[in-house]
Motif scaffolding. Structure first.
Motif, PDB file in Angstrom:
ATOM      1  N   ARG A   2       0.838  -1.205   0.000  1.00 55.44           N
ATOM      2  CA  ARG A   2       0.000   0.000   0.000  1.00 55.44           C
ATOM      3  C   ARG A   2       0.869   1.250   0.000  1.00 55.44           C
ATOM      4  NH1 ARG A   2      -5.377   1.787   1.509  1.00 55.44           N
ATOM      5  NH2 ARG A   2      -5.275   3.920   2.278  1.00 55.44           N
ATOM      6  N   ARG A   3       1.952   1.224   0.778  1.00 54.86           N
ATOM      7  CA  ARG A   3       2.849   2.382   0.812  1.00 54.86           C
ATOM      8  C   ARG A   3       3.422   2.632  -0.584  1.00 54.86           C
ATOM      9  NH1 ARG A   3       6.460   0.643   4.339  1.00 54.86           N
ATOM     10  NH2 ARG A   3       5.138   1.223   6.099  1.00 54.86           N
ATOM     11  N   LEU A   4       3.739   1.566  -1.281  1.00 56.70           N
ATOM     12  CA  LEU A   4       4.299   1.684  -2.624  1.00 56.70           C
ATOM     13  C   LEU A   4       3.308   2.350  -3.578  1.00 56.70           C
ATOM     14  CD1 LEU A   4       6.280   0.870  -4.949  1.00 56.70           C
ATOM     15  CD2 LEU A   4       5.063  -1.314  -5.018  1.00 56.70           C
ATOM     16  N   GLY A  13       0.523   3.917  -2.787  1.00 52.78           N
ATOM     17  CA  GLY A  13      -0.095   5.120  -2.246  1.00 52.78           C
ATOM     18  C   GLY A  13       0.589   6.397  -2.671  1.00 52.78           C
ATOM     19  N   ALA A  14       1.867   6.335  -3.009  1.00 50.67           N
ATOM     20  CA  ALA A  14       2.595   7.536  -3.409  1.00 50.67           C
ATOM     21  C   ALA A  14       2.009   8.182  -4.655  1.00 50.67           C
ATOM     22  CB  ALA A  14       4.064   7.188  -3.641  1.00 50.67           C
ATOM     23  N   ALA A  15       1.293   7.403  -5.468  1.00 49.45           N
ATOM     24  CA  ALA A  15       0.717   7.937  -6.702  1.00 49.45           C
ATOM     25  C   ALA A  15      -0.619   8.624  -6.467  1.00 49.45           C
ATOM     26  CB  ALA A  15       0.538   6.809  -7.717  1.00 49.45           C
ATOM     27  N   THR A  55      -1.488  10.708  -3.602  1.00 46.56           N
ATOM     28  CA  THR A  55      -1.490  11.741  -2.569  1.00 46.56           C
ATOM     29  C   THR A  55      -2.163  13.003  -3.100  1.00 46.56           C
ATOM     30  OG1 THR A  55       0.639  12.618  -3.286  1.00 46.56           O
ATOM     31  CG2 THR A  55       0.678  10.855  -1.633  1.00 46.56           C
ATOM     32  N   LYS A  65      -0.942  15.892  -3.208  1.00 42.76           N
ATOM     33  CA  LYS A  65       0.050  16.604  -4.011  1.00 42.76           C
ATOM     34  C   LYS A  65       0.079  16.067  -5.442  1.00 42.76           C
ATOM     35  CE  LYS A  65       4.997  17.716  -4.189  1.00 42.76           C
ATOM     36  NZ  LYS A  65       6.311  17.538  -3.518  1.00 42.76           N
ATOM     37  N   GLN A  66       0.039  14.743  -5.572  1.00 43.81           N
ATOM     38  CA  GLN A  66       0.032  14.150  -6.905  1.00 43.81           C
ATOM     39  C   GLN A  66      -1.249  14.492  -7.657  1.00 43.81           C
ATOM     40  OE1 GLN A  66       3.188  13.584  -7.523  1.00 43.81           O
ATOM     41  NE2 GLN A  66       2.806  11.572  -8.410  1.00 43.81           N
ATOM     42  N   ALA A  81       6.252   3.103 -12.538  1.00 40.26           N
ATOM     43  CA  ALA A  81       6.544   3.048 -11.100  1.00 40.26           C
ATOM     44  C   ALA A  81       6.442   1.625 -10.574  1.00 40.26           C
ATOM     45  CB  ALA A  81       5.592   3.970 -10.337  1.00 40.26           C
ATOM     46  N   ALA A 128       9.607  -0.681  -9.187  1.00 40.95           N
ATOM     47  CA  ALA A 128       9.539  -0.675  -7.723  1.00 40.95           C
ATOM     48  C   ALA A 128      10.131  -1.939  -7.127  1.00 40.95           C
ATOM     49  CB  ALA A 128       8.096  -0.532  -7.272  1.00 40.95           C
TER      50      ALA A 128
END
Length: 442
Positions: free
Chosen positions: A127-129, A131-133, A135, A137-138, A254, A258
């Motif tokens: 999920r952390r991996l 989830g960065a896409a 946010t 901000k994204q 990504a 990853a």
């Protein structure tokens, strides 16, 4: 079957659930007829259960894709308070055994659910991996693209209506399904020629309760659903292979590059991510848009309030539209151990089905829950989950899309009307299959 699932297991099995001697509640939430009616009709049953017995033992869902001899039923969780509790007790109530109430073959689950049907610690890392896409901000980074796609799909809606003899067109086909399709595939990096196909295949895969879409027999459903999964995994494999050689700034790249615990994701893991994200990225927004446009038609006072200050009020309105639509109606958990839920004894292995469509109408949690109030604030709806580790990753993307579309639509088609929607039967998605609309008003 191609080799996309090679080594992933092919057992069409499910775990046993429940005690055969445990009596079922007199109000049945599992009948096919119950899920073939409207949300308002189902709410009559949910209201009684919430008020008198919010956790009840129910028979297995009728017309299951995969009947199981030793599946004796599930606990129906209908209140807002209990649903939130189940969601947040991830150690007691697991997602790994599956998240849909219907019995689905294990092979399909392994190839489609990804992190939504994982438990820690694997869930936490993956999920952390991903989830960065997703946010805020994204989302702001791609906001201009989302707005451009909103303009594109409203252009299409207006053009199709102008070409129609009576000005009426299908909202779903000509607008509602197109916006999330373009936005999600832009993020993912799906080639232009494949976008409509991926959306279609996932509609087929998720429509096991709709004979018109998936076929009338169990054999036909298995064939169509597995065909959809094979297509999606093969597309993911092909695209990931290209991204490893020619990386870009999309989500496929990504995932292809990853690492988790020093290991690359397998093609099967990436394919499963792709299936999950395509379903979640398309269906939830598509259903919210459809139910939202219909709600603006049936509640003209609310539409008028929103239009008085569209930019300032649309964010609050979107929260209410998502509550009103409740695009995902149920999610399942499985008891990890013997435990209790508000005094109800739950046995290890028991299934629990959380009824989001009931919880979003719970008067004890949401004041005037049966009224559409676009100014509602705060709005403790659970359409994106009840908190906890599985809270919807794409909630910001959904909000951005809904805001962009309603601003574009109400500025350019302020008098749009939507007719009676045709709903698809089933207990998972609150699917509007077709809905006539007239952008220029009645």
């Amino acid at each position: 079957m191609t080799n996309v699932f090679e080594g992933q297991g092919t057992g069409l099995t499910q775990h046993a659930s429940g005690n055969p001697d445990r009596p079922y509640d007199e109000l049945n939430t599992s009948a096919k007829s119950f899920w073939s009616t409207t949300g308002d009709e189902r709410e009559k049953t949910f209201a009684v259960l919430r008020r008198e017995r919010p956790v009840t033992w129910q028979p297995p869902f009728e017309d299951n894709l995969l009947p199981v001899d030793d599946d004796y039923g599930y606990w129906a969780v209908t209140s807002h308070r209990h649903l939130v509790e189940v969601t947040r007790r991830a150690d007691d109530f697991l997602s790994g055994p599956g998240i849909v109430g219907d019995n689905i073959p294990t092979e399909m689950l392994e190839s489609a659910q990804s992190i939504i049907a994982m438990d820690p610690p694997r869930h936490t890392k993956l999920r952390r991996l991903i989830g960065a896409a997703f946010t805020p901000k994204q989302m702001r980074r791609i906001e201009d693209r989302i707005k451009a796609n909103a303009t594109k799909v409203v252009d299409n809606l207006i053009a199709k209506a102008e070409a129609s003899p009576d000005g009426w067109v299908d909202w779903v086909a000509e607008c509602g399904a197109l916006l999330p399709m373009h936005n999600f595939n832009d993020m993912m990096g799906v080639p232009d020629g494949e976008r409509q196909r991926t959306s279609h295949e996932m509609t087929v895969f998720m429509s096991w309760g709709d004979d018109e879409v998936s076929g009338a027999t169990t054999e036909a459903k298995f064939t169509s659903m597995m065909g959809s999964l094979v297509y999606m995994h093969e597309l993911a494999q092909k695209t990931v292979a290209d991204r490893r050689e020619n990386p870009t700034d999309d989500l496929f790249t990504a995932l292809a590059l990853a690492e988790v615990d020093g290991e690359k994701l397998t093609d099967h893991e990436i394919g499963s991510f792709f299936v999950l994200l395509t379903v979640a990225g398309n269906d939830t927004t598509r259903q919210s848009l459809a139910h939202g446009v219909r709600a603006l038609t049936t509640h003209p006072d609310q539409r008028a309030w929103l239009r008085e200050d569209l930019p300032g009020r649309v964010s609050t309105a979107v929260e209410e539209i998502v509550r009103w639509a409740t695009p995902i109606m149920t999610f399942r958990r499985t008891a990890a151990r013997d435990c209790e839920l508000d005094g109800v004894e739950i046995t290890k292995g028991d299934k629990l089905v959380m009824f989001y469509s009931s919880a979003n109408r719970d008067e004890l949690a949401i004041e005037r829950a049966h009224d559409l109030d676009l100014s509602r604030h705060p709005n403790p709806h659970i359409s994106f989950g009840g908190g906890g580790i599985h809270h919807c990753l794409g909630n910001q993307l959904a909000r951005f899309q809904l805001r962009a579309l309603f601003i574009e639509l109400l500025n350019r088609c302020p008098d749009i009307v939507a007719g009676e929607p045709e709903l698809s039967p089933g207990s998972f998605f609150h699917v509007v299959k077709r809905m006539p609309c007239k952008p220029s008003g009645a």
